[in-house]
Every structure is written in structure tokens, then in C-alpha cells.
Design a protein around this motif. Structure first.
Motif, PDB file in Angstrom:
ATOM      1  N   ARG A 125       9.819 -28.451 -12.689  1.00 20.47           N
ATOM      2  CA  ARG A 125       8.975 -29.634 -12.979  1.00 20.47           C
ATOM      3  C   ARG A 125       8.610 -29.610 -14.457  1.00 20.47           C
ATOM      4  N   THR A 204       2.474 -28.821 -11.183  1.00 19.32           N
ATOM      5  CA  THR A 204       3.493 -27.822 -10.829  1.00 19.32           C
ATOM      6  C   THR A 204       2.990 -26.934  -9.689  1.00 19.32           C
ATOM      7  N   VAL A 207       3.089 -28.901  -6.478  1.00 21.28           N
ATOM      8  CA  VAL A 207       4.462 -28.952  -5.945  1.00 21.28           C
ATOM      9  C   VAL A 207       4.716 -27.693  -5.120  1.00 21.28           C
ATOM     10  N   THR A 221       8.529 -32.168  -3.262  1.00 23.73           N
ATOM     11  CA  THR A 221       8.232 -32.537  -4.650  1.00 23.73           C
ATOM     12  C   THR A 221       7.784 -33.994  -4.715  1.00 23.73           C
TER      13      THR A 221
END
Ligand SMILES: Nc1ncnc2c1ncn2[C@@H]1O[C@H](COP(=O)(O)OP(=O)(O)OP(=O)(O)O)[C@@H](O)[C@H]1O
Ligand SMILES: Cc1ncsc1CCO
Ligand SMILES: [Mg+2]
Length: 270
Positions: A125, A204, A207, A221
Motif C-alpha cells: 500500500r 496500511t 489493511v 484491501t
């Protein structure tokens, strides 16, 4: 012609599953982001642990439900901890997410990032500039802030996803997610988001929280980015500027219900 990408788990169902599991997420992130990222995970519904020293990072990655690694503020000891953690996550069959903050900035940072890429992250990411350079293209940026639009990074993201066999998320005004075959764009968020430091780093970690719970890293995601996009819109509606946006955003992450996420998600075929 490729088939348009559809989601088997809707964003609302993903949020419900993530909160029900309250996954333990091992985060190795930078000094700027550590507190913001931990609060982001708590607000969203996951359980963060910031553990970086080589003496325990590999061991802890085997216990946690997912690992996230961010190279924002590096030192040799931290890089060692990151690599041991990635190896631990791989050995335990856990997903791990890489955030290649400004990986192009110095030779040391590029080398550390390459060593982490060799450990096969499940998801990468980054912002548009970071992903463009990883995909073999050039960018005018020098630091941690993006200098390119997401649309300019879509090709680089697709080739990076195929080369690394992973999911790649490019974030910015309109986010782009691909695993090399499937691809979606996510609308939403706010122009105040890049004015608050470490919101990308914190995303991040989120995720990671969704990847811990959903078996499909691409769908996980997308779910994390949709949660962020709708919370960002809600926070911006009453914010006076970056300062009040910051705390309103935490509140908005926590307040979102699966039903609202379902109704407000703006996901488009790419
Ligand atoms: N102009 C914008 N409009 C709407 N949302 C945005 C905009 N810019 C960024 N975002 C959102 O902000 C979040 C963080 O993404 P961004 O690309 O700014 O990360 P980043 O550059 O890695 O941030 P940092 O390094 O400061 O942590 C994402 O959810 C993204 O969708
Ligand atoms: C500002 C900054 N510098 C190194 S990491 C970081 C957080 C945003 O990427
Ligand atoms: Mg970043």
C-alpha cells in the motif's frame, strides 16, 4: 476482454467480520505514525501491537493475525526486526502488508525496501509516487508526500502486482486496487486527509486488520479503503481544518455501521 471485478464479500459484511474478530495486528510503523496508527486500529475495531525489536519481532509475528511493515523512519535494528517479522508471518501463514514510504529517497531506504519485497508481502500500500517508482517508472517526488495523481500509477500498480504476485493499493484522491487481474477504484475521503500526517501509514495497518479476517487479500484491501473513504467524508463534513479533522476521523471510523458503509461505498470497475 476481462470480466468486470465484483466483490464476494461486501464492505458492510467485511466490517462486521473484522469487528467480530477484533484481530490482533502486529504493526511495525514509523515514529510519526505509531500513536495515530494504534488509535486508528482501535477506533476501527481491531487490536494493535507496536513491536519492532529483533529480539521479539519474529516471535510476535507468529502470534498475531497479520503483520504490517512501514519503512518511514528506519535504522539498522528496525530493518532487522522488520525482516524477522516478515519471515515469521510467512512461516505462520499470516498475511503481511508493506508500506514503502519514500523508498526512492536514499540508497539505504531503497535497499531495505528491496530486501522486504523479496520476502513476498501479501499487499503493498503506497501513494502514487511510491508505486510508480516501484513499478519501474519515474516520479518528481523526493520525500514522503505524493507528487503524482493515482491515475498515473495504475499501470505501474498492475505490473508490480503481477511481478510480486500480490495485491497493490495506490491511494490518493481516488484509490486504485489491483492484484494484476482484478482492479477497482474507490471514491471518497477528503482533501484534508493528506494534510494530516500518517493517515496513509495508519491505513496500511487497517489493511492488515481486514487481511487478517478475509481470506482474499484483494477484497480485504478494498474493504479497508472503503471504510477509510466513507469515514473521511463523514469527518470532513464538520471539520474546520486538519486539526479537527484528525479527531473527527477517529470518531468517524468508530461510528460507521455496516449498513451505512454498505449504502455509502463508492466502488467502481477499473
Ligand atoms: N485529495 C484527496 N481526496 C480524498 N482522499 C484522499 C486525498 N488524498 C489522500 N486521500 C486519502 O487519504 C488516505 C491516505 O492516503 P495517502 O495517499 O495520502 O497516503 P500517504 O501519502 O502514504 O500518507 P502518509 O505517508 O502521510 O501516511 C487514503 O485513504 C486516501 O484515499
Ligand atoms: C513525515 C514522515 N517522515 C517519515 S515517515 C513520515 C510519516 C508519513 O509518511
Ligand atoms: Mg505513505
Amino acid at each position: 476482454m476481462t470480466e468486470p471485478t465484483t466483490l464476494t464479500t461486501t464492505p458492510g459484511a467485511a466490517l462486521e467480520a473484522m469487528r467480530a474478530a477484533r484481530p490482533l495486528i502486529h504493526c511495525i510503523t514509523n515514529f510519526v505514525a505509531m500513536n495515530i496508527a494504534a488509535n486508528t486500529l482501535l477506533a476501527a475495531g481491531a487490536s494493535p501491537a507496536m513491536i519492532h525489536t529483533p529480539e521479539e519481532a519474529g516471535e510476535f509475528a507468529r502470534i498475531a493475525a497479520a503483520l504490517t511493515v512501514n519503512i518511514g523512519t528506519l535504522s539498522p535494528l528496525w530493518v532487522e526486526g522488520m525482516k524477522l517479522a516478515a519471515e515469521g508471518a510467512n512461516a505462520a501463514g499470516r498475511p503481511w502488508v508493506l508500506d514503502p514510504v519514500a523508498h526512492y529517497a536514499t540508497a539505504y531506504r531503497s535497499r531495505a525496501n528491496a530486501e522486504l519485497l523479496a520476502l513476498s508481502p501479501t499487499v503493498i500500500r503506497g501513494n502514487a509516487s511510491e508505486i510508480m517508482v516501484l513499478g519501474g517508472e519515474t516520479s518528481a517526488t523526493r520525500g514522503a508526500d505524493a507528487a503524482d495523481p493515482v491515475a498515473a500509477a495504475e499501470n505501474a500498480a498492475r505490473s508490480l502486482a503481477l511481478k510480486q504476485t500480490c495485491t497493490v493499493a495506490v491511494t490518493g484522491e481516488i484509490d486504485f486496487v489491483t492484484d494484476g487481474t482484478r482492479a477497482l477504484r474507490i471514491h471518497g475521503g477528503s482533501a484534508l486527509m493528506p494534510q494530516v500526517t500518517a493517515l496513509g501509514c495508519s491505513l496500511t495497518c487497517l489493511v492488515g486488520a481486514y487481511a487478517a479476517v478475509l481470506p482474499d487479500a484483494f477484497e480485504a484491501t478494498v474493504a479497508a479503503l472503503v471504510h477509510y473513504a466513507v469515514a473521511g467524508e463523514n469527518a470532513a463534513a464538520d471539520a474546520d481544518g486538519p486539526g479537527s479533522f484528525g479527531w473527527r476521523f477517529l470518531d468517524a471510523l468508530a461510528a460507521l455501521t455496516p449498513a451505512e458503509l454498505e449504502a455509502r461505498a463508492r466502488v467502481e470497475a477499473a
